[in-house]
Design an enzyme around this catalytic site. Structure first.
Site, PDB file in Angstrom:
ATOM      1  N   SER A 111      13.284   5.173  13.966  1.00 13.47           N
ATOM      2  CA  SER A 111      12.290   4.693  14.922  1.00 13.47           C
ATOM      3  C   SER A 111      12.920   4.022  16.160  1.00 13.47           C
ATOM      4  O   SER A 111      13.450   3.053  16.413  1.00 13.47           O
ATOM      5  CB  SER A 111      11.563   3.518  13.992  1.00 13.47           C
ATOM      6  OG  SER A 111      10.959   3.934  13.078  1.00 13.47           O
ATOM      7  N   LEU A 112      12.916   5.138  17.117  1.00 12.38           N
ATOM      8  CA  LEU A 112      13.935   5.021  18.542  1.00 12.38           C
ATOM      9  C   LEU A 112      12.916   4.057  19.443  1.00 12.38           C
ATOM     10  O   LEU A 112      13.205   3.034  19.873  1.00 12.38           O
ATOM     11  CB  LEU A 112      14.231   6.407  19.099  1.00 12.38           C
ATOM     12  CG  LEU A 112      15.345   6.295  19.915  1.00 12.38           C
ATOM     13  CD1 LEU A 112      16.687   5.708  19.450  1.00 12.38           C
ATOM     14  CD2 LEU A 112      15.646   7.479  20.769  1.00 12.38           C
ATOM     15  N   HIS A 113      11.765   4.558  19.853  1.00  8.20           N
ATOM     16  CA  HIS A 113      10.761   4.184  20.880  1.00  8.20           C
ATOM     17  C   HIS A 113      11.192   3.639  22.149  1.00  8.20           C
ATOM     18  O   HIS A 113      10.248   3.477  22.909  1.00  8.20           O
ATOM     19  CB  HIS A 113      10.174   2.666  20.191  1.00  8.20           C
ATOM     20  CG  HIS A 113       9.715   3.235  18.679  1.00  8.20           C
ATOM     21  ND1 HIS A 113       8.850   4.431  18.103  1.00  8.20           N
ATOM     22  CD2 HIS A 113       9.699   2.413  17.381  1.00  8.20           C
ATOM     23  CE1 HIS A 113       8.618   4.352  17.089  1.00  8.20           C
ATOM     24  NE2 HIS A 113       9.033   2.992  16.686  1.00  8.20           N
ATOM     25  N   GLU A 138       0.793  -1.041   0.164  1.00 10.59           N
ATOM     26  CA  GLU A 138      -0.022  -0.050  -0.069  1.00 10.59           C
ATOM     27  C   GLU A 138       0.988   1.064   0.003  1.00 10.59           C
ATOM     28  O   GLU A 138       2.089   1.302   0.424  1.00 10.59           O
ATOM     29  CB  GLU A 138      -0.708   0.002   1.286  1.00 10.59           C
ATOM     30  CG  GLU A 138      -1.990  -0.909   1.105  1.00 10.59           C
ATOM     31  CD  GLU A 138      -3.013  -1.020   2.290  1.00 10.59           C
ATOM     32  OE1 GLU A 138      -4.034  -1.406   2.159  1.00 10.59           O
ATOM     33  OE2 GLU A 138      -2.317  -0.560   3.386  1.00 10.59           O
ATOM     34  N   CYS A 144       3.670  -3.136  16.092  1.00  4.31           N
ATOM     35  CA  CYS A 144       3.624  -3.088  14.665  1.00  4.31           C
ATOM     36  C   CYS A 144       2.816  -4.164  13.986  1.00  4.31           C
ATOM     37  O   CYS A 144       3.294  -5.449  14.181  1.00  4.31           O
ATOM     38  CB  CYS A 144       4.906  -2.685  13.962  1.00  4.31           C
ATOM     39  SG  CYS A 144       4.383  -2.383  11.979  1.00  4.31           S
ATOM     40  N   SER A 166      12.658   6.296   6.504  1.00  8.48           N
ATOM     41  CA  SER A 166      12.557   5.930   7.991  1.00  8.48           C
ATOM     42  C   SER A 166      13.010   4.391   8.249  1.00  8.48           C
ATOM     43  O   SER A 166      12.808   3.520   7.674  1.00  8.48           O
ATOM     44  CB  SER A 166      11.295   6.059   8.598  1.00  8.48           C
ATOM     45  OG  SER A 166      10.714   5.603   9.886  1.00  8.48           O
ATOM     46  N   GLY A 192       7.514  -2.065   5.500  1.00 10.12           N
ATOM     47  CA  GLY A 192       8.822  -2.860   5.367  1.00 10.12           C
ATOM     48  C   GLY A 192       9.886  -2.125   5.783  1.00 10.12           C
ATOM     49  O   GLY A 192       9.739  -0.635   6.457  1.00 10.12           O
ATOM     50  N   CYS A 252      -0.079   4.601  10.751  1.00 13.12           N
ATOM     51  CA  CYS A 252       1.193   3.884  11.289  1.00 13.12           C
ATOM     52  C   CYS A 252       1.111   2.362  11.648  1.00 13.12           C
ATOM     53  O   CYS A 252       0.504   2.343  12.495  1.00 13.12           O
ATOM     54  CB  CYS A 252       2.279   4.434  12.084  1.00 13.12           C
ATOM     55  SG  CYS A 252       2.479   6.274  11.642  1.00 13.12           S
ATOM     56  N   CYS A 295       8.753  -5.835  15.034  1.00 15.38           N
ATOM     57  CA  CYS A 295       8.484  -4.832  16.219  1.00 15.38           C
ATOM     58  C   CYS A 295       7.164  -5.073  17.131  1.00 15.38           C
ATOM     59  O   CYS A 295       6.273  -5.297  16.306  1.00 15.38           O
ATOM     60  CB  CYS A 295       8.590  -3.407  15.761  1.00 15.38           C
ATOM     61  SG  CYS A 295      10.259  -2.795  14.807  1.00 15.38           S
ATOM     62  N   CYS A 306       7.178  -7.632   6.255  1.00 16.05           N
ATOM     63  CA  CYS A 306       8.492  -6.928   6.906  1.00 16.05           C
ATOM     64  C   CYS A 306       9.037  -8.053   7.858  1.00 16.05           C
ATOM     65  O   CYS A 306       8.253  -8.652   8.356  1.00 16.05           O
ATOM     66  CB  CYS A 306       8.176  -5.731   7.874  1.00 16.05           C
ATOM     67  SG  CYS A 306       9.372  -4.818   8.556  1.00 16.05           S
ATOM     68  N   ASN A 317      -0.989   3.215  17.635  1.00 19.22           N
ATOM     69  CA  ASN A 317      -2.424   2.986  16.783  1.00 19.22           C
ATOM     70  C   ASN A 317      -2.712   1.310  17.332  1.00 19.22           C
ATOM     71  O   ASN A 317      -2.004   0.579  16.885  1.00 19.22           O
ATOM     72  CB  ASN A 317      -2.268   2.943  15.375  1.00 19.22           C
ATOM     73  CG  ASN A 317      -2.284   4.350  14.995  1.00 19.22           C
ATOM     74  OD1 ASN A 317      -3.155   5.156  15.390  1.00 19.22           O
ATOM     75  ND2 ASN A 317      -1.215   4.754  14.100  1.00 19.22           N
ATOM     76  N   CYS A 373       3.396   8.469   1.546  1.00 17.34           N
ATOM     77  CA  CYS A 373       4.088   7.544   2.557  1.00 17.34           C
ATOM     78  C   CYS A 373       3.980   6.147   1.568  1.00 17.34           C
ATOM     79  O   CYS A 373       2.917   5.527   1.095  1.00 17.34           O
ATOM     80  CB  CYS A 373       3.195   7.209   3.605  1.00 17.34           C
ATOM     81  SG  CYS A 373       3.853   6.028   4.796  1.00 17.34           S
TER      82      CYS A 373
HETATM   83  N1  SAH Z   1      10.791   0.137   9.099  1.00 15.50           N
HETATM   84  C1  SAH Z   1      10.673   1.346   9.093  1.00 15.50           C
HETATM   85  C2  SAH Z   1       9.431   2.153   8.572  1.00 15.50           C
HETATM   86  C3  SAH Z   1       8.097   1.567   8.556  1.00 15.50           C
HETATM   87  S1  SAH Z   1       7.154   2.071  10.016  1.00 15.50           S
HETATM   88  C4  SAH Z   1      10.917   2.019  10.508  1.00 15.50           C
HETATM   89  O1  SAH Z   1      10.978   1.249  11.370  1.00 15.50           O
HETATM   90  O2  SAH Z   1      11.026   2.986  10.730  1.00 15.50           O
HETATM   91  C5  SAH Z   1       6.830   3.461  10.152  1.00 15.50           C
HETATM   92  C6  SAH Z   1       6.642   4.197  11.595  1.00 15.50           C
HETATM   93  O3  SAH Z   1       5.495   3.877  12.332  1.00 15.50           O
HETATM   94  C7  SAH Z   1       7.901   3.489  12.418  1.00 15.50           C
HETATM   95  O4  SAH Z   1       8.433   4.850  13.517  1.00 15.50           O
HETATM   96  C8  SAH Z   1       7.058   2.359  13.238  1.00 15.50           C
HETATM   97  O5  SAH Z   1       7.809   2.267  14.432  1.00 15.50           O
HETATM   98  C9  SAH Z   1       5.878   3.135  13.428  1.00 15.50           C
HETATM   99  N2  SAH Z   1       4.666   2.318  13.942  1.00 15.50           N
HETATM  100  C10 SAH Z   1       4.365   0.925  13.512  1.00 15.50           C
HETATM  101  N3  SAH Z   1       3.414   0.524  13.979  1.00 15.50           N
HETATM  102  C11 SAH Z   1       2.891   1.280  14.822  1.00 15.50           C
HETATM  103  C12 SAH Z   1       1.578   1.541  15.775  1.00 15.50           C
HETATM  104  N4  SAH Z   1       0.799   0.343  15.935  1.00 15.50           N
HETATM  105  N5  SAH Z   1       1.140   2.540  16.267  1.00 15.50           N
HETATM  106  C13 SAH Z   1       2.073   3.797  15.976  1.00 15.50           C
HETATM  107  N6  SAH Z   1       3.240   3.668  15.079  1.00 15.50           N
HETATM  108  C14 SAH Z   1       3.414   2.586  14.650  1.00 15.50           C
END
Ligand code: SAH
Length: 380
Positions: free
Chosen positions: A239-241, A110, A137, A217, A185, A359, A134, A130, A316, A123
């Site tokens: 994507s630090l988190h 998508e 995700c 990203s 991905g 996301c 994570c 992927c 999300n 986007c």
């Molecule tokens: N693989 C890459 C790009 C794809 S994800 C990456 O990890 O950066 C794009 C962003 O959405 C990333 O920061 C990811 O961590 C975040 N993301 C994934 N699932 C999410 C969710 N359920 N809620 C909020 N952000 C999310």
């Protein structure tokens, strides 16, 4: 929301099409020139062709009126100008648009267009599925994974520009102004194809989106960050988190391979950083997991000295997800610590929620629907 199901046209393979024709979309300028020279033509024809493909968005050779008819016919025998098929188009009440695209092998990915007041961002996906897993995700739960070809990545931008009707539109009047490699991905696990695609998109004689308006990203493939910085110099989002290895190992398992120290070292070395060109650190707000003021203070310390902005992304939720989104108060308190330390820390407003375009949700809805159809058939 509005939805249009589009019947897929003929399915065309990414690089080699029916009848052995090759897709011109995705070839670099020099590869295109090589093909033209192989036909016994002068290299300037490649430049003409490039402009048809990427300035005017031509989809067939018939329209290329400044190329002599016999040459057009010879081109059409060997080549095609193929985009992925649109299998579904949805538009959110907030204006966000999502296209589900099908590639020749039947795989789907998508892309999402997010209109904002001062810009419009597409986007783009780098892979089908992927491999990162994570834990927050939804894409990580999908089974099938493959890299997208350069032509399939460029194809997403072509499809969006077709739909927005802005071929040959001068830069100042375009709706699609920015590109983020933030779809499905991990772009740095598909670096070669992503790099080739972005070079096509950045080419000043074609689509001409400047590298300042492209953000890649990554979950933190440290060695590839260096390569991306040296070769593409696009904007970087990380994507630090999590702010310590113990937690990050759990929620972004890639951290076990490239721990925080190594990741942040690669960020510090990223070329061209300044207050006008900052790294974006993405931070998903997970209730009682990573959202305390102590985490915020540790984050400030961790990224000290890096020109940065921090995007706080409310989690999300998806069915069965092991997390909840932090409360608005916790997010505000977290942001306050960052802002006090001098950082810009916007809370990303989720866009396109009603069409599962937010996301980490891409393609999950259509996958689920397909699964429930399969289940229904199995029961029957
Ligand atoms: N693989 C890459 C790009 C794809 S994800 C990456 O990890 O950066 C794009 C962003 O959405 C990333 O920061 C990811 O961590 C975040 N993301 C994934 N699932 C999410 C969710 N359920 N809620 C909020 N952000 C999310």
């Amino acid at each position: 929301m509005t939805e249009t199901a589009v019947t897929p046209k003929i399915e065309l393979p990414p690089t080699l099409l029916a009848g052995g024709r090759a897709n011109l979309i995705g070839l670099s300028r020099s590869e295109l020139a090589e093909e033209i020279v192989k036909l016994g033509e002068k290299p300037f024809r490649a430049r003409q062709l490039w402009q048809w493909l990427y300035v005017r968005g031509a989809t067939s050779f018939d329209t290329m009126t400044d190329i002599a008819k016999p040459l057009r016919a010879r081109l059409a025998e060997r080549f095609a100008v193929a985009r992925p098929a649109i299998t579904r188009h949805q538009q959110s009440i907030d204006g966000t648009e999502k296209w589900l695209l099908r590639f020749t092998d039947g795989q789907e990915a998508e892309c999402v267009f997010i209109p904002e007041e001062d810009r419009g961002t597409l986007c783009v996906s780098a892979q089908v599925g992927c491999t990162l897993s994570c834990t927050f995700c939804h894409t990580g739960t999908q089974r099938l994974v493959r890299n997208l070809e350069a032509g399939e990545i460029v194809g997403q931008i072509l499809v969006a520009r077709d739909a927005l009707g802005e071929w040959a539109t001068p830069e100042g009047n375009r709706r699609l102004t920015n590109i983020v490699m933030m779809g499905m991905g991990e772009p740095l696990f598909n670096y070669e194809n992503v790099a080739q695609a972005l070079k096509i998109v950045m080419d000043p004689e074609g689509i001409a989106v400047s590298r300042r308006k492209i953000t890649l990203s990554t979950a933190g493939v440290a060695p590839r960050i260096r390569q991306c910085g040296a070769e593409l110099r696009v904007m970087l989002a990380v994507s630090l988190h999590a702010v310590n290895d113990e937690l990050r190992n759990r929620i972004v398992p890639l951290n076990r391979k490239y721990p925080l120290a190594e990741l942040l070292a690669a960020c510090r070395e990223y070329p061209g950083l300044s207050n006008a060109r900052r790294i974006t650190f993405e931070y998903v707000m997970l209730k009682d997991v990573n959202d305390s003021p102590m985490d915020a203070r540790a984050l400030v310390k961790l990224i000290q000295g890096i020109p940065a902005k921090i995007n706080l992304i409310p989690f999300n939720p998806w069915p069965g997800a092991p997390y909840e989104c932090s409360s608005p108060e916790a997010i505000a308190a977290f942001a306050a610590v960052l802002m006090k330390a001098g950082y810009i820390a916007p809370v990303r407003e989720p866009r396109g929620r009603d069409i599962m375009a937010a996301c980490g949700q891409l393609k999950s809805a259509s996958e689920r629907e397909r699964k429930s159809r399969r289940d229904a058939v199995a029961v029957a």
